[in-house]
Structures are given as C-alpha cells and as structure tokens.
Design an enzyme around this catalytic site. Structure first.
Site, PDB file in Angstrom:
ATOM      1  N   HIS A 193      44.236  34.474  48.231  1.00 55.97           N
ATOM      2  CA  HIS A 193      44.646  33.815  46.983  1.00 55.97           C
ATOM      3  C   HIS A 193      43.906  32.489  46.919  1.00 55.97           C
ATOM      4  O   HIS A 193      44.322  31.500  47.514  1.00 55.97           O
ATOM      5  CB  HIS A 193      46.172  33.616  46.953  1.00 55.97           C
ATOM      6  CG  HIS A 193      46.925  34.905  46.997  1.00 55.97           C
ATOM      7  ND1 HIS A 193      48.098  35.073  47.665  1.00 55.97           N
ATOM      8  CD2 HIS A 193      46.641  36.118  46.458  1.00 55.97           C
ATOM      9  CE1 HIS A 193      48.528  36.327  47.529  1.00 55.97           C
ATOM     10  NE2 HIS A 193      47.650  36.978  46.800  1.00 55.97           N
TER      11      HIS A 193
ATOM     12  N   GLU B 236      46.286  42.429  38.639  1.00 58.67           N
ATOM     13  CA  GLU B 236      47.392  43.296  39.055  1.00 58.67           C
ATOM     14  C   GLU B 236      48.618  43.192  38.149  1.00 58.67           C
ATOM     15  O   GLU B 236      49.566  42.499  38.466  1.00 58.67           O
ATOM     16  CB  GLU B 236      47.772  43.063  40.519  1.00 58.67           C
ATOM     17  CG  GLU B 236      47.989  41.636  40.956  1.00 58.67           C
ATOM     18  CD  GLU B 236      48.213  41.540  42.472  1.00 58.67           C
ATOM     19  OE1 GLU B 236      48.995  42.339  43.010  1.00 58.67           O
ATOM     20  OE2 GLU B 236      47.610  40.675  43.106  1.00 58.67           O
TER      21      GLU B 236
ATOM     22  N   ASP C 177      41.174  43.981  47.258  1.00 60.98           N
ATOM     23  CA  ASP C 177      42.626  44.138  47.155  1.00 60.98           C
ATOM     24  C   ASP C 177      42.884  45.215  46.102  1.00 60.98           C
ATOM     25  O   ASP C 177      42.256  45.202  45.039  1.00 60.98           O
ATOM     26  CB  ASP C 177      43.170  42.770  46.709  1.00 60.98           C
ATOM     27  CG  ASP C 177      44.680  42.666  46.686  1.00 60.98           C
ATOM     28  OD1 ASP C 177      45.349  43.669  46.928  1.00 60.98           O
ATOM     29  OD2 ASP C 177      45.178  41.555  46.407  1.00 60.98           O
TER      30      ASP C 177
HETATM   31 CO    CO Z   1      46.486  41.132  44.952  1.00 58.33          CO
END
Ligand code: CO
Length: 312
Positions: A182, A207, A114
């Site tokens: 997640h 992030e 990601d």
């Molecule tokens: Co992410």
C-alpha cells in the site's frame, strides 16, 4: 489485499527512476506467476476443503512457480470482507453456502501483483459476483495516465449501485511500489473522495467490494492473524527481537501471517509486545454485520498513456 481508507494523505513513495523499467519487467513476471497460481487455485477451492489447506496450498504453489507470497492468502467468506487468513489450527471447512473471496499476491524481489476472485459455491449470488466484476471492468476501461482516482471511484460506485448493491466505501485499491503493498495512493470505491491523477508507469491495484449491507466495514478486534513491520526499533524482549529479525530478513515491509512464524517460542507474547510498541501493525479482520454478503474483484495494472496493462 484491501487497504482501509485512511486520512494520511497521498504521498507517493520515492521512485527509483533509473531502475524503473527493470522493476516493471519484474512486476510483469510476477503477474505471469500470479495467473498460473489463480488457475490452479480455482481447481482446488471446493466445498469440503479446509481453509488452511487452501491457503497453504496456494502459498506453496506460488513458491513452486518461483515467486513468493506477497502477503498471506486472505480467505474471507460471506460477511467478512478482508484480512481473514486461517491460523495454523483453524478447522474451518469451505461450505456449500459460502461466498468466498480468495485474495492473494505474488512478489519477485518486492515487485508485487495483487489479485482477488470471489467464488460463489451456492450458485445463488451470481448478481453480487458480477457486480464486482463489472465495476472492475468499467474502472479498468477508463483508467489511463492523468485520470483522477476520484473519477475511478465514481464509476465503481455507479456501476455497483445500478445493480442494487452498495460499494464498500471504507475499503480501497492502492498504488503499489517495490516492497510496499500500500504505497500511498488510494483507488477508492466511491466518488466522494479526494482524488489524485493516475501516473503513467505506476502500478495500482483496483478492488471493488460489493455489499448487500450498509457498505461499510468494521474492525473485528478479536481476530488478527496478519501483521506487517511498521517502525523498526530496538526491542528488549528476546522473543520480540527474534520475531523482528525474522520479519526484517524474510518479509521486510510486506504483510505476514502469524502461522508463518509458528516455530518461534513465545510468539503470541512477542507479537503483542511488538504491536504495543508500534513496531508491528496488526490487520484486524474487516467485516460487516452477520447475514451480509460481500463480493470482491481485484487485479493490478500498470498505467499507460492511453490505457492500462493488466498484470493478472
Ligand atoms: Co489489494
């Protein structure tokens, strides 16, 4: 892709220890594909380009490189923080004023990488973009096995505040497991957050989101283009059954875009039916008030004994 802070606890999903080294090799390969897709993306994202063309271009390029999109490309501009993927008929064009967060992922057999980059087309928001990059760099610099996620959040918060901005407190990074974007552990962007130690050999996305506003996003109930399977169960409506079968076959538990299923008859009805029954989760657009600007920097890492291996 951002994870909205929840209070569901921090259970790690089951680890398939026997095959873990093979999984990590797949994560690394997905990272290589992600790097190439990012390079190309930066040459394509320009004012005048339609968001839908950029999103579909990145997704097609990932497929050409031998990977699969781990979730729909998120193109959240300005006060939008996350979960904006254009609909098939979205006519929005990138403007010269936009601060655009391009958040996308690659997976190989469910092993997901990601990442996100913020592009400042006006050239006027360099400090905001740098704050997110510096917060990410400082977080990565202190991460290693045993470090508490709350301390990572504290470093992010301090870095961002020192630059005069606010971190977004209700968006987090996240652990990643095969087929789970997640996977239960949150990597917070603020310090006052119950933490857990980072585990060696596990994959995490970090992030930081940096805001000129209050530092807290709200759901926009009127915009939802991304969904994922939450609890499969038998459904009666034929259109809903069709959607559910396609999702289980193609995406399993990974997020998908409404536009990826646009051929399915009565799609909107099926999606709302499945959402109402709790079979699908919808990811509403997350945003701050108009006029606020938000930047984001994201990468994915494997935790090692004395540091991290950055995957993209
Ligand atoms: Co992410």
């Amino acid at each position: 892709m951002a994870h909205e802070h929840s209070h569901d606890g921090h259970d790690h999903a089951e680890v398939d220890e026997e095959h873990w080294a093979e999984y990590l090799a797949e994560f690394e390969k997905a990272g290589e594909i992600c790097k190439k897709a990012k390079e190309k993306m930066l040459t394509v994202a320009k004012p005048g380009v339609k968001l839908i063309d950029l999103a579909e271009g990145i997704e097609a390029h990932i497929l050409e490189l031998g990977g699969k999109p781990a979730f729909p490309v998120n193109l959240s501009a300005n006060n939008r923080a996350a979960h904006y993927t254009p609909a098939a008929d979205d006519a929005t064009v990138i403007s010269e004023k936009d601060l655009l967060k391009i958040d996308f992922g690659v997976h190989l057999d469910g092993c997901i990488v990601d990442n996100s980059v913020t592009v400042d087309f006006s050239g006027e928001n360099g400090k905001l973009v740098e704050a997110a990059k510096e917060a990410l760099a400082n977080a990565l610099g202190m991460m290693k096995a045993g470090v508490n996620t709350a301390d990572v959040g504290k470093v992010i918060e301090e870095t961002v505040k020192k630059r005069g901005f606010k971190p977004i407190e209700n968006l987090c990074g996240h652990s990643i497991m095969p087929w789970q974007l997640h996977a239960g552990v949150e990597v917070p962007n603020v310090g006052n957050h119950g933490g857990v130690p980072l585990e060696e050999g596990m994959v995490y996305a970090v992030e930081p989101f940096v805001s000129t506003g209050e530092g807290r996003v709200k759901d926009d109930p009127d915009f939802c283009e991304i969904y994922s399977l939450s609890e499969p169960k038998s459904v009666r409506l034929p259109a809903s059954r069709k959607v559910l079968d396609l999702v289980i076959e193609e995406y399993q538990t990974l997020p998908f875009a409404r536009r990826w299923l646009q051929e399915v008859p009565m799609l909107s009805m099926a999606l709302s039916d499945l959402q109402r029954q709790g079979v699908l989760h919808g990811y509403n657009l997350l945003r701050e008030a108009p006029g606020t600007l938000i930047s984001q920097a994201e990468t994915s890492v494997i935790i090692e004994e004395d540091g991290v291996k950055v995957l993209v």
